[in-house]
Design an enzyme around this catalytic site. Structure first.
Site, short mmCIF file in Angstrom:
data_model
loop_
_atom_site.label_atom_id
_atom_site.label_comp_id
_atom_site.label_asym_id
_atom_site.label_seq_id
_atom_site.Cartn_x
_atom_site.Cartn_y
_atom_site.Cartn_z
N ASP A 136 3.03 5.02 -5.33
CA ASP A 136 2.29 6.27 -5.09
C ASP A 136 3.13 7.47 -5.49
O ASP A 136 3.90 8.01 -4.70
CB ASP A 136 1.88 6.35 -3.62
CG ASP A 136 1.02 7.57 -3.34
OD1 ASP A 136 0.84 8.40 -4.27
OD2 ASP A 136 0.52 7.69 -2.21
N HIS A 171 -9.18 5.04 -2.18
CA HIS A 171 -8.48 5.07 -0.89
C HIS A 171 -9.33 5.86 0.10
O HIS A 171 -10.30 6.51 -0.27
CB HIS A 171 -7.12 5.76 -1.05
CG HIS A 171 -6.08 4.88 -1.66
ND1 HIS A 171 -4.97 4.45 -0.98
CD2 HIS A 171 -6.00 4.34 -2.90
CE1 HIS A 171 -4.25 3.69 -1.77
NE2 HIS A 171 -4.85 3.60 -2.95
N ASP A 187 0.85 -1.19 0.00
CA ASP A 187 0.00 0.00 0.00
C ASP A 187 0.89 1.25 0.00
O ASP A 187 1.83 1.34 0.81
CB ASP A 187 -0.87 -0.05 1.27
CG ASP A 187 -1.95 1.01 1.29
OD1 ASP A 187 -2.39 1.44 0.21
OD2 ASP A 187 -2.38 1.39 2.41
N HIS A 188 0.62 2.18 -0.87
CA HIS A 188 1.38 3.44 -0.94
C HIS A 188 2.88 3.24 -1.03
O HIS A 188 3.65 3.83 -0.24
CB HIS A 188 1.05 4.34 0.27
CG HIS A 188 -0.36 4.85 0.26
ND1 HIS A 188 -0.78 5.87 -0.55
CD2 HIS A 188 -1.44 4.44 0.93
CE1 HIS A 188 -2.07 6.08 -0.37
NE2 HIS A 188 -2.51 5.21 0.51
N ILE A 242 -9.54 0.05 3.23
CA ILE A 242 -10.07 0.26 4.58
C ILE A 242 -9.00 -0.05 5.62
O ILE A 242 -8.50 -1.18 5.70
CB ILE A 242 -11.32 -0.63 4.81
CG1 ILE A 242 -12.44 -0.20 3.85
CG2 ILE A 242 -11.79 -0.54 6.27
CD1 ILE A 242 -13.58 -1.16 3.73
N ASP A 243 -8.64 0.93 6.40
CA ASP A 243 -7.69 0.76 7.48
C ASP A 243 -8.25 1.33 8.78
O ASP A 243 -8.38 0.64 9.80
CB ASP A 243 -6.36 1.46 7.13
CG ASP A 243 -5.29 1.21 8.17
OD1 ASP A 243 -5.55 0.44 9.12
OD2 ASP A 243 -4.18 1.77 8.06
N ALA A 260 -11.42 5.08 2.49
CA ALA A 260 -12.84 4.74 2.35
C ALA A 260 -13.44 4.16 3.63
O ALA A 260 -14.46 3.47 3.58
CB ALA A 260 -13.01 3.76 1.19
N SER A 261 -12.85 4.45 4.76
CA SER A 261 -13.46 3.99 6.01
C SER A 261 -14.73 4.79 6.29
O SER A 261 -14.81 5.98 5.97
CB SER A 261 -12.48 4.16 7.18
OG SER A 261 -11.57 3.07 7.23
P1 13P Z 1 -8.89 4.88 5.68
O1 13P Z 1 -8.00 5.73 6.55
O2 13P Z 1 -10.14 5.62 5.29
O3 13P Z 1 -9.19 3.56 6.27
O4 13P Z 1 -8.10 4.61 4.30
C1 13P Z 1 -7.15 3.59 4.21
C2 13P Z 1 -6.35 3.64 2.95
O5 13P Z 1 -6.66 4.33 2.00
C3 13P Z 1 -5.16 2.80 2.89
O6 13P Z 1 -4.43 2.99 1.72
O1 G3H Z 2 -3.28 4.91 3.71
C1 G3H Z 2 -2.62 4.59 4.68
C2 G3H Z 2 -3.01 3.50 5.58
O2 G3H Z 2 -4.02 3.88 6.46
C3 G3H Z 2 -1.79 2.98 6.29
O3 G3H Z 2 -1.45 3.73 7.40
O4 G3H Z 2 0.95 4.15 6.94
O5 G3H Z 2 0.02 4.45 9.26
O6 G3H Z 2 0.30 2.17 8.27
P1 G3H Z 2 0.05 3.63 8.01
ZN ZN Z 3 -4.49 5.01 0.98
#
Ligand code: 13P
Ligand code: G3H
Ligand code: ZN
Length: 312
Positions: free
Chosen positions: A104, A213, A82-83, A257-258, A215-216
């Site tokens: 990213d 992204h 991710d990213h 979703i994180d 999307a919580s």
């Molecule tokens: P949230 O912070 O909305 O869960 O987004 C997570 C995300 O985009 C991880 O890449």
């Molecule tokens: O988009 C980012 C995610 O929520 C990951 O968060 O870099 O703090 O692990 P983090």
């Molecule tokens: Zn993200």
């Protein structure tokens, strides 16, 4: 089946009008909570690892846990970076067993984003790994990067064909008003997403998978539990579920979703200690956190993403 890349998942999701959940993982309980929900609901899933998570839990541990999840369930599971912040991190994940990576380059000038993304695609594709790129910048906090609402920018639909053609990416993250973290809108502000941009992007890229992204939805029930048991979260507002359902029925094939999992875990642990202040066995409070994550993910699969039953 071994871990899969996102190609086939996205093809089916696009045709079926649903989205695959991409959940951030940081430890065993989070992985098991997600996977238990996906196994019970027969849902394909993307488990994604940020650079911060990779540093925290360490590459080989996360890889082994995700492989264990696949062996146990035989579900279609993609392991995704991710990213990805640079070519080297993407390369390490591609060489180290990940099946999908995001590069990213969204904060770079356009031509630099194109060049960097293309370089990652050229390394990833011969190795069977799919690549997600990003155009437009979301507000919010991820790792050490904090983008203010003023610096965030919507994706310009006029750039997407050029970007996808020149880079060869397999999916594209776009900015339509979502943001990272639990505070997506100000109190009293009406949540709004630019569905017109999503429509224009998908008109220009027919059949091409789009990623959302930030999307919580930020469960008010979880915020209330956290605050009831000693937390001090200010008013937190997420993306309404009906908007995510709508996006899933359109070109959006991956929803990230994180924060919702962080909140579920924190609510479970705070409640546990408030109700059992004498406990000190981690299996007791982490077990409750894992179950809270399972329920949260189950709700998403059935009521938000539409991916339940799609692994049959
Ligand atoms: P949230 O912070 O909305 O869960 O987004 C997570 C995300 O985009 C991880 O890449
Ligand atoms: O988009 C980012 C995610 O929520 C990951 O968060 O870099 O703090 O692990 P983090
Ligand atoms: Zn993200």
């Amino acid at each position: 089946m071994p871990l899969v890349n996102t190609k086939e998942m996205f093809r089916k999701a696009y045709e079926g009008g649903y989205a695959i959940g991409a959940f951030n993982i940081n430890n065993m309980e989070i992985i098991q909570g997600i996977i238990d929900a996906c196994a019970q609901n027969k849902a394909p899933v993307i488990l994604q690892v940020s650079s911060g998570a990779r540093k925290y839990a360490r590459h080989d541990y996360l890889l082994a846990l995700v492989k264990a999840a696949e062996r146990e369930t035989r579900l279609p599971i993609a392991l995704h970076l991710d990213h990805g912040p640079d070519f080297e991190t993407c390369q390490a994940c591609i060489d180290g067993g990940f099946t999908s990576v995001m590069i990213d380059g969204s904060s770079l000038p356009y031509e630099e984003n194109v060049a960097l993304t293309k370089k990652v695609v050229e390394y990833a594709h011969p190795r069977g790994v799919t690549v997600e790129g990003e155009l437009g910048q979301l507000a919010g906090v991820e790792d050490d990067v904090n983008v203010s609402a003023e610096d965030a920018s919507y994706t310009n639909p006029a750039q997407v064909e050029d970007f996808v053609t020149r880079t060869g990416v397999d999916s594209l993250a776009i900015a339509i008003g979502t943001s990272h973290g639990a505070y997506k809108f100000k109190p009293g502000q009406k949540p709004q997403l630019r569905f017109d941009i999503l429509e224009e992007v998908s008109r220009r890229l027919p059949g091409f998978p789009i990623v959302l992204h930030g999307a919580s939805s930020v469960s008010q029930e979880h915020v209330a539990i956290v605050n009831q048991y000693g937390g001090q979260m200010p008013d937190a507002i997420g993306i309404p579920e009906d908007m995510l359902r709508k996006a899933s029925s359109m070109a959006v094939c991956k929803i990230n979703i994180d924060s919702d999992l962080r909140l579920a875990m924190t609510a479970g642990i705070r409640r546990h200690f408030a109700q059992h202040p004498e406990h000190f066995d981690p299996r007791q409070y982490l077990g409750e956190a894992r179950e809270e994550i399972r329920k949260t993910v189950e709700h998403k699969l059935i009521h938000v993403l539409g991916s339940a039953g799609r692994a049959e």
